[in-house]
Motif scaffolding. Structure first.
Motif, short mmCIF file in Angstrom:
data_model
loop_
_atom_site.label_atom_id
_atom_site.label_comp_id
_atom_site.label_asym_id
_atom_site.label_seq_id
_atom_site.Cartn_x
_atom_site.Cartn_y
_atom_site.Cartn_z
N VAL A 1 -5.40 1.35 9.32
CA VAL A 1 -6.46 1.78 8.39
C VAL A 1 -5.85 2.17 7.04
CG1 VAL A 1 -8.15 3.61 7.93
CG2 VAL A 1 -8.12 2.48 10.16
N LEU B 1 -9.95 -0.44 2.40
CA LEU B 1 -9.56 0.97 2.31
C LEU B 1 -10.79 1.84 2.04
CD1 LEU B 1 -6.29 0.74 0.20
CD2 LEU B 1 -6.50 1.09 2.67
N SER C 1 -7.14 -6.44 2.15
CA SER C 1 -6.70 -5.14 2.67
C SER C 1 -7.13 -4.02 1.74
CB SER C 1 -5.19 -5.14 2.91
OG SER C 1 -4.49 -5.30 1.69
N HIS D 1 0.83 -1.21 0.00
CA HIS D 1 0.00 0.00 0.00
C HIS D 1 0.86 1.26 0.00
CE1 HIS D 1 -3.85 -2.02 0.33
NE2 HIS D 1 -3.29 -2.85 1.19
N THR E 1 -3.31 1.03 5.61
CA THR E 1 -2.82 -0.10 4.82
C THR E 1 -3.86 -1.20 4.73
OG1 THR E 1 -1.73 -0.95 6.80
CG2 THR E 1 -0.39 0.37 5.31
N GLY E 2 -5.11 -0.87 5.06
CA GLY E 2 -6.20 -1.83 4.87
C GLY E 2 -6.14 -3.05 5.77
N GLN E 3 -5.40 -2.95 6.89
CA GLN E 3 -5.35 -4.10 7.78
C GLN E 3 -6.64 -4.17 8.59
OE1 GLN E 3 -1.39 -4.92 9.76
NE2 GLN E 3 -1.08 -2.80 9.15
N ASP E 4 -6.94 -5.36 9.08
CA ASP E 4 -8.03 -5.54 10.02
C ASP E 4 -7.52 -4.97 11.34
OD1 ASP E 4 -9.79 -6.44 11.93
OD2 ASP E 4 -10.11 -8.38 10.97
#
Ligand SMILES: Cc1cc2nc3c(=O)[nH]c(=O)nc-3n(C[C@H](O)[C@H](O)[C@H](O)COP(=O)(O)OP(=O)(O)OC[C@H]3O[C@@H](n4cnc5c(N)ncnc54)[C@H](O)[C@@H]3O)c2cc1C
Ligand SMILES: C[S@@+](CC[C@H](N)C(=O)[O-])C[C@H]1O[C@@H](n2cnc3c(N)ncnc32)[C@H](O)[C@@H]1O
Lengths: 226, 466
Positions: free
Chosen positions: B393, A48, A44, A6, B395-398
């Motif tokens: 958030v 976003l 992931s 990312h 990096t789109g992690q849980d």
């Protein structure tokens, strides 16, 4: 490794000049993750806030089953349209007829090194990218260091991947990708080609190393011209 | 569209997928006639200084403001608020010394401007720089609540106790078996992607997570009271000084509040704490004055008297040479109903994070109050957890995954552990020796002075760390 993906995508989008006619990044992005495996990146990306949708494909039914099972653990990911898994190779995925149905970000993480004929494989990916969209990939360079890492360290010493996973001769170098896209009309204009070298540091995980794209694992990205 | 707008819109007009999800759950639950759990990204149990600071940080950050968050507090948050025009004659007996680092964090999350400033007392050492700010705990929580209501977007369940926490269930479409399900006293249930335990020293969240908390009891109580002194202090209203004297039973500290007010924290044995609490007000006042002036032997005798301390202290003071200006001005009165005591203990959780769980504040660590660090550590925890969640958030992690929370644990654990150890050593050092009969310029710091290099430790924590 996944947060770095990312970081790299973000860097590509925010540090590359944009043409005057398209000053702003799109509000919502459409992702295509090719060779998604267990879905770590696809999940992931789907979380976003500025993601419209993620389509994640893999021709291997077993890994896709794992990905589907894992997705159920997160109510956000089962919202309709947010994350779609398809059991197909990229060659089998129909090219969208509308430009708007193409993808802003097409990702290809740790797949290229497994492919027998990288050129035709890459050719089949290109039509899925939107004008102004990015193809982002990660792979490993074909150098003496990666030979040692692949054949001695990773498989025998570190045991990170099972023996026979990697075939060093299939590796593609960053310079080869640069040259290949450099000759291609409509790709990577105004310097929209980016790379980032990374190295695995035991106990710390994956870290960026300046210049690492020349000798080890690296990220590579190229933008389709507007 | 900014993420916050999108989320609000989603909640007000559920889109089709959200509805479908609801219905499925409802079907599953109809047999047991219970409503389905409402799904939250962050559910914080405990609306003390740590929990409120965390939620304010999350709502204030652009990155995390899209998260759906809930606060569960057993007490009535509204009732406990500091009244807008509260009189400066009376102060709460629960006061804390806020370090500049904590204040900076409160500024960053937009809360500090909401604080009731006339009730806050900055204090200095001999130099003009402010070491810390004395503030009532209710002023801190009211300040944070004001900022939170300005930011909006938190579902507040108060007063509501957590009845139970259990793991969710698995259905073919949704697997909540790793999600904590929080059942409230009202019967409502919440499912939490990340359950934050900001629920104090006896943290039910920590118990649910099975995280052991180790330590010991000091066999000491902290006696607190709100006092009136004969004047605003030797340095006048603009140069306030905190005093602490180490006695073999523990430190006695006098912390300056606005005007002639001051806050007492006297660590002593449970027996002596009981004596102090049982005394008539004028005798209690005499005892506090004695605590800063008389010898250890005198104090021992005074604690055996059921009353009559006023005369006894006056008589003994005549025989004790004191440098009045090196100790607090005499106490003249104690505010009615403010004498209370708390058992003192040292506890440290084995870890601050687990699958879908994070601990902040006293739920993670309880410290001896002698350096006034407990609340500040919780502020540091809250700020660190906010930035860990931001990173996840982005990096789109849980945000509930152990991997995503790792950074918070490694950032805070070692720092807090060092602070716990130092305060404990200070306590021990002075419980075996008899304390110097001198006033101390600032809470804890004079004692730290005596320990040389440790002073640097406290000063750097006070300014930047904690
Ligand atoms: C005598 C004394 C003096 C002190 N002086 C200082 C000082 O000068 N400086 C300093 O920094 N610190 C000081 N401290 C420490 C400080 O008060 C604490 O560290 C601080 O209050 C901890 O904040 P917190 O938010 O972690 O927990 P708390 O303030 O304990 O808040 C926990 C909240 O959780 C709620 N809760 C608990 N269980 C449940 C449940 N099952 N359901 C719903 N809600 C629940 C409670 O109602 C409470 O509101 C002192 C402590 C003592 C005892
Ligand atoms: C090493 S895995 C990488 C998985 C995932 N991207 C990751 O980084 O964790 C490579 C994946 O590429 C997939 N793959 C191989 N050839 C493919 C093709 N032609 N089209 C799409 N995926 C392919 C394989 O099935 C395998 O799951």
């Amino acid at each position: 490794m996944n947060p770095l993906r990312h970081t790299f995508i973000n860097r590509c989008q925010t540090t590359t000049p944009r043409p005057k006619e398209y000053p702003a990044l799109p509000d919502k992005l459409r992702y295509l993750d090719i060779g998604c495996g267990g879905g770590i990146f696809a999940e992931s990306a789907a979380r976003l806030p500025n993601t419209l949708s993620v389509t994640a494909i893999d021709p291997t039914p077993e890994v896709l089953k794992i990905a589907e099972g894992h997705r159920r653990r997160d109510p956000k990911l089962i919202e309709e349209g947010r994350l779609t898994y398809l059991n197909t190779s990229i060659e089998g995925l129909p090219v969208p007829s509308q430009e708007t149905e193409k993808y802003d970000i097409v990702t290809l993480f740790e797949v290229l090194e497994h492919v027998n004929a990288p050129r035709p494989f890459l050719e089949s990916i290109l039509p899925h990218v939107k004008p102004g969209g990015w193809l982002v990939l990660s792979t490993i360079a074909r150098t003496w260091t990666s030979w040692v890492v692949t054949n001695v360290m990773a498989e025998d010493v570190l045991g990170i991947v099972p023996k026979g996973t990697h075939e060093w001769r299939k590796y593609v170098n960053e310079q080869e990708l640069r040259d290949w896209f450099g000759k291609r009309e409509g790709w990577g204009g105004v310097g929209a080609v980016k790379a980032m070298g990374v190295v695995y540091v035991p106990a710390l995980g994956w870290k960026e190393v300046p210049g690492g794209e020349g000798w080890g694992n690296y990220f590579f990205a190229v933008r389709k011209d507007f | 569209m900014p993420p916050r707008l999108r989320l609000i819109a989603l909640r007000q007009f559920p889109t089709r997928p959200a509805l479908q999800f609801r219905i499925q759950l409802q079907r599953r639950f109809t047999s047991s006639s219970a409503a389905p759990p409402e799904i939250y990204d962050v559910a914080c149990v405990g609306g003390g200084p740590a929990g409120l600071s965390l939620l304010t940080g999350l709502r204030n950050s652009k990155i995390t403001s899209g998260l759906k968050v809930a606060l569960i507090e057993g007490q009535d948050l509204h009732k406990n608020r500091l009244p807008k025009h509260a009189s400066l004659d009376g102060f709460s007996n629960r006061c804390s010394s806020l370090t500049p680092a904590s204040v900076k964090n409160l500024e960053e999350i937009g809360a500090w401007s909401h604080a009731s400033r006339p009730r806050i007392q900055p204090y200095q050492e001999m130099q003009p720089t402010t070491i810390a700010y004395m503030i009532e705990n209710t002023n801190i929580t009211t300040t944070l609540l004001s900022r939170l209501s300005e930011l909006g977007g938190v579902d507040i369940f108060s007063p509501q106790k957590v009845d139970s926490i259990s793991l969710g269930t698995e259905t073919p479409s949704l697997d909540l078996s790793s999600w904590p399900i929080i059942a409230l006293s009202s019967g409502k249930t919440l499912a939490a992607r990340l359950l934050v335990g900001a629920d104090g020293a006896n943290s039910p969240v920590r118990t649910f997570a099975g995280i052991p908390s180790r330590g010991f009891d000091y066999n000491r109580h902290g006696v607190v009271a709100s006092l009136k002194l004969s004047g605003p202090g030797w340095g006048g209203p603009d140069h306030k000084i905190a005093y602490q004297r180490f006695l073999p039973t523990g430190p006695i500290a006098m912390l300056p509040l606005p005007g002639n007010s001051a806050s007492l924290v006297w660590s002593t044995t449970p027996e002596r704490a009981a004596v102090l609490k049982s005394l008539p007000e004028h005798d209690f006042v005499a005892m506090v004055n004695a605590g800063f002036r008389l010898s250890v032997t005198d104090l021992e005798h005074l604690h055996t008297m059921p009353s009559g301390q006023v005369e006894e202290v006056a008589w003994r003071e005549k025989a004790t040479p004191i440098d009045a200006r090196s100790i607090p001005q005499p106490v003249t009165a104690v505010q009615s109903g403010t004498v209370a005591s708390f058992p003192l203990k040292l506890r440290h959780a084995d870890t601050y994070t687990g699958e879908r769980v994070a601990l902040v504040g006293d739920a993670a660590h309880t410290i001896h109050p002698l350096a006034g660090q407990g609340l500040n550590q919780g502020q540091g925890d809250a700020a660190a957890l906010v930035s860990t969640i931001e990173q996840a958030v982005l990096t789109g992690q849980d945000i509930g995954s152990v991997l995503a929370l790792e950074g918070y644990n490694s950032e805070r654990y070692a720092a807090n552990n060092a602070m716990l150890g130092v305060c404990d050593k200070l306590h021990r050092l002075y419980s075996v020796e008899s304390g110097p009969v001198v006033g101390l310029r600032s809470w804890g710091l004079k004692a730290v002075d005596a320990m040389g290099p440790l002073k640097g430790f406290f000063m750097s924590r006070a300014a930047g760390g904690a």
